[in-house]
Design a protein around this motif. Structure first.
Motif, PDB file in Angstrom:
ATOM      1  N   SER A   1       0.804  -1.226   0.000  1.00 22.61           N
ATOM      2  CA  SER A   1       0.000   0.000   0.000  1.00 22.61           C
ATOM      3  C   SER A   1       0.833   1.271   0.000  1.00 22.61           C
ATOM      4  CB  SER A   1      -0.936   0.005   1.208  1.00 22.61           C
ATOM      5  OG  SER A   1      -0.211   0.083   2.419  1.00 22.61           O
ATOM      6  N   VAL A   2       2.000   1.253   0.642  1.00 20.46           N
ATOM      7  CA  VAL A   2       2.779   2.493   0.748  1.00 20.46           C
ATOM      8  C   VAL A   2       3.256   2.996  -0.616  1.00 20.46           C
ATOM      9  CG1 VAL A   2       4.927   3.475   1.652  1.00 20.46           C
ATOM     10  CG2 VAL A   2       3.451   2.138   3.139  1.00 20.46           C
ATOM     11  N   PRO A   3       3.873   2.173  -1.475  1.00 16.06           N
ATOM     12  CA  PRO A   3       4.238   2.696  -2.806  1.00 16.06           C
ATOM     13  C   PRO A   3       3.024   3.173  -3.595  1.00 16.06           C
ATOM     14  CG  PRO A   3       5.362   0.622  -2.377  1.00 16.06           C
ATOM     15  CD  PRO A   3       4.347   0.779  -1.299  1.00 16.06           C
ATOM     16  N   LEU A   4       1.914   2.443  -3.499  1.00 15.45           N
ATOM     17  CA  LEU A   4       0.696   2.850  -4.203  1.00 15.45           C
ATOM     18  C   LEU A   4       0.183   4.185  -3.681  1.00 15.45           C
ATOM     19  CD1 LEU A   4      -1.592   2.180  -6.195  1.00 15.45           C
ATOM     20  CD2 LEU A   4      -2.710   0.916  -4.346  1.00 15.45           C
ATOM     21  N   ALA A   5       0.175   4.359  -2.359  1.00 12.85           N
ATOM     22  CA  ALA A   5      -0.324   5.598  -1.770  1.00 12.85           C
ATOM     23  C   ALA A   5       0.588   6.781  -2.084  1.00 12.85           C
ATOM     24  CB  ALA A   5      -0.469   5.426  -0.255  1.00 12.85           C
ATOM     25  N   VAL A   6       1.901   6.578  -1.989  1.00  6.81           N
ATOM     26  CA  VAL A   6       2.839   7.668  -2.287  1.00  6.81           C
ATOM     27  C   VAL A   6       2.724   8.089  -3.748  1.00  6.81           C
ATOM     28  CG1 VAL A   6       5.282   8.290  -2.432  1.00  6.81           C
ATOM     29  CG2 VAL A   6       4.443   7.034  -0.450  1.00  6.81           C
ATOM     30  N   GLY A   7       2.689   7.116  -4.666  1.00 10.40           N
ATOM     31  CA  GLY A   7       2.580   7.443  -6.080  1.00 10.40           C
ATOM     32  C   GLY A   7       1.282   8.161  -6.411  1.00 10.40           C
ATOM     33  N   THR A   8       0.180   7.697  -5.839  1.00 12.01           N
ATOM     34  CA  THR A   8      -1.105   8.345  -6.098  1.00 12.01           C
ATOM     35  C   THR A   8      -1.136   9.755  -5.529  1.00 12.01           C
ATOM     36  OG1 THR A   8      -2.177   6.172  -5.991  1.00 12.01           O
ATOM     37  CG2 THR A   8      -3.595   8.107  -5.830  1.00 12.01           C
ATOM     38  N   ALA A   9      -0.614   9.929  -4.319  1.00  7.07           N
ATOM     39  CA  ALA A   9      -0.599  11.256  -3.701  1.00  7.07           C
ATOM     40  C   ALA A   9       0.261  12.229  -4.504  1.00  7.07           C
ATOM     41  CB  ALA A   9      -0.098  11.155  -2.259  1.00  7.07           C
ATOM     42  N   LEU A  10       1.422  11.779  -4.973  1.00  5.51           N
ATOM     43  CA  LEU A  10       2.280  12.656  -5.777  1.00  5.51           C
ATOM     44  C   LEU A  10       1.622  12.989  -7.119  1.00  5.51           C
ATOM     45  CD1 LEU A  10       5.810  11.104  -5.159  1.00  5.51           C
ATOM     46  CD2 LEU A  10       4.959  13.302  -4.343  1.00  5.51           C
ATOM     47  N   PHE A  11       0.945  12.014  -7.725  1.00  3.56           N
ATOM     48  CA  PHE A  11       0.272  12.281  -8.993  1.00  3.56           C
ATOM     49  C   PHE A  11      -0.826  13.324  -8.817  1.00  3.56           C
ATOM     50  CE2 PHE A  11      -3.122  11.377 -12.048  1.00  3.56           C
ATOM     51  CZ  PHE A  11      -2.427  11.512 -13.240  1.00  3.56           C
ATOM     52  N   ILE A  12      -1.598  13.210  -7.752  1.00  2.34           N
ATOM     53  CA  ILE A  12      -2.688  14.156  -7.539  1.00  2.34           C
ATOM     54  C   ILE A  12      -2.166  15.545  -7.222  1.00  2.34           C
ATOM     55  CG2 ILE A  12      -4.634  14.710  -6.018  1.00  2.34           C
ATOM     56  CD1 ILE A  12      -5.159  11.735  -5.754  1.00  2.34           C
ATOM     57  N   SER A  13      -1.127  15.628  -6.395  1.00  2.00           N
ATOM     58  CA  SER A  13      -0.666  16.940  -5.926  1.00  2.00           C
ATOM     59  C   SER A  13       0.267  17.645  -6.905  1.00  2.00           C
ATOM     60  CB  SER A  13       0.043  16.785  -4.577  1.00  2.00           C
ATOM     61  OG  SER A  13       1.208  15.980  -4.704  1.00  2.00           O
ATOM     62  N   ASP A  14       0.997  16.909  -7.756  1.00  2.00           N
ATOM     63  CA  ASP A  14       2.035  17.566  -8.551  1.00  2.00           C
ATOM     64  C   ASP A  14       2.017  17.236 -10.032  1.00  2.00           C
ATOM     65  OD1 ASP A  14       4.023  18.986  -6.578  1.00  2.00           O
ATOM     66  OD2 ASP A  14       3.522  17.073  -5.636  1.00  2.00           O
ATOM     67  N   VAL A  15       1.249  16.250 -10.461  1.00  2.00           N
ATOM     68  CA  VAL A  15       1.306  15.832 -11.859  1.00  2.00           C
ATOM     69  C   VAL A  15      -0.038  16.008 -12.559  1.00  2.00           C
ATOM     70  CG1 VAL A  15       1.800  13.908 -13.421  1.00  2.00           C
ATOM     71  CG2 VAL A  15       3.149  14.184 -11.333  1.00  2.00           C
TER      72      VAL A  15
END
Length: 345
Positions: free
Chosen positions: A108-122
């Motif tokens: 879950s951690v890689p999935l959550a970090v990637g999703t959070a970065l995509f939403i906030s910065d990409v």
């Protein structure tokens, strides 16, 4: 002599020692009635939360006293669960709980970090609100829905992955499956079902939205000046994220991870629907058979005797203390990380 425009009182007189200087006075602001009421409400809320937590712990301790007196320290080392004959312990279920939570957090951690970065910065700005709403809705889905989905849909599609992991990484004890040989085409698929791995995947999908929400809020608060400074120095988007956003959001990553870990440790219904309960220490995550403290309580609560209920309360007390330890550790790590203090841009 005093320089023009410089007040004489700001400098010590000639011959005055450092210890004789008057201590600087701290400015004090008068607190109005509204400030005092707000402070009282916050204090009362904190006291009530601590009181409820202490009451829960005291209740579990009192109800578990009978079972703990009968078993002593063997409660932590016995794997079997036969409270009617005073032979029971949480060694097996506690091991299963930790393994399921470890698998869930690892996924879950890689999935959550990637999703959070995509939403906030990409992601484009018009798309962000939709993605945030979808993630929040995933966090609100009942656990029984995840459990039924994992039981009837996910499990049959994960068997191939479990077999592949067992064939290529079976030399690692964690991925060993008893009764199978690497590359054996006729191996029964039933040995890969109802496993810790399947339960961990389902729990990972349950806790990832919560972790993502925490991390996204922290990533979005990274200073805009440092972001722009990184771009001005020629950094790419990934370079800006690596140098500014991730260091600033370190506390959010740790806090979200530990929050998800606490949720994974206490998940009940989804795990109860998927696993095949066994009361032996089962360290092979791909092999059928697992257990957890919460599913043990759900399984035996309805038909437990008076002493058996005390034994279940003792198991609940152990899970309660484990969750408290995880949360306190997370708070300590987040407090020391000082999110944002290590940004390099």
């Amino acid at each position: 002599m005093t320089e023009p425009g410089e007040p004489a009182s700001d400098r010590p007189e000639f011959g005055t020692s450092e210890s004789a200087r008057p201590a600087p006075r701290r400015p004090r602001t008068a607190r109005g009635f509204g400030d005092r009421v707000f402070r009282f409400q916050l204090t009362a809320t904190g006291v009530v939360v601590l009181a409820i937590m202490a009451a829960v712990g005291l209740f579990l301790l009192l109800r578990a006293t009978q079972a703990l007196r009968a078993t002593g320290l063997s409660f932590l080392t016995t794997a079997e669960w036969q409270p009617d004959v005073h032979h029971f312990g949480i060694a097996a279920v506690l091991t299963g709980t930790l393994l399921i939570a470890a698998v869930a957090v690892t996924l879950s951690v890689p999935l959550a970090v990637g999703t959070a970065l995509f939403i906030s910065d990409v992601a484009p700005r018009p798309l962000r609100r939709t993605l945030v709403t979808m993630v929040d809705l995933m966090a609100a889905v009942p656990s029984v829905v995840y459990g039924l989905w994992g039981l009837f849909f996910l499990q049959q599609h994960v068997i191939g992955l479990s077999r592949w992991l067992s064939d290529w990484f079976g030399w690692i004890p964690l991925f060993t499956v008893d009764g199978t040989q690497p590359g054996e085409p006729l191996a029964s698929e039933s040995v890969y079902t109802a496993s810790t791995f399947v339960a961990g995947i389902v729990v990972a999908l349950m806790v990832a939205p919560i972790q993502c929400s925490v991390m996204r809020e922290v990533f979005a608060q990274a200073p805009a000046g440092e972001r722009e400074g990184a771009y001005a120095l020629g950094a790419t988007r990934w370079g800006m994220i690596r140098a500014v956003v991730l260091p600033y959001g370190k506390g959010g990553i740790i806090g979200g991870t530990m929050l998800g870990l606490g949720r994974a440790l206490g998940e009940t219904i989804a795990v109860y629907l998927i696993i095949s309960p066994v009361f032996t220490i089962q360290p092979h995550i791909l092999q059928t058979g697992s257990n957890s403290v919460s599913s043990l309580i759900a399984l035996h609560y309805g038909d437990a005797s008076t002493f058996g209920m005390s034994a279940l309360m003792a198991a609940g007390l152990a899970l309660f203390l484990l969750t408290l330890a995880v949360n306190f550790t997370a708070s300590s790590i987040v407090a020391r990380s000082r999110s944002g203090a290590q940004s390099e841009a």
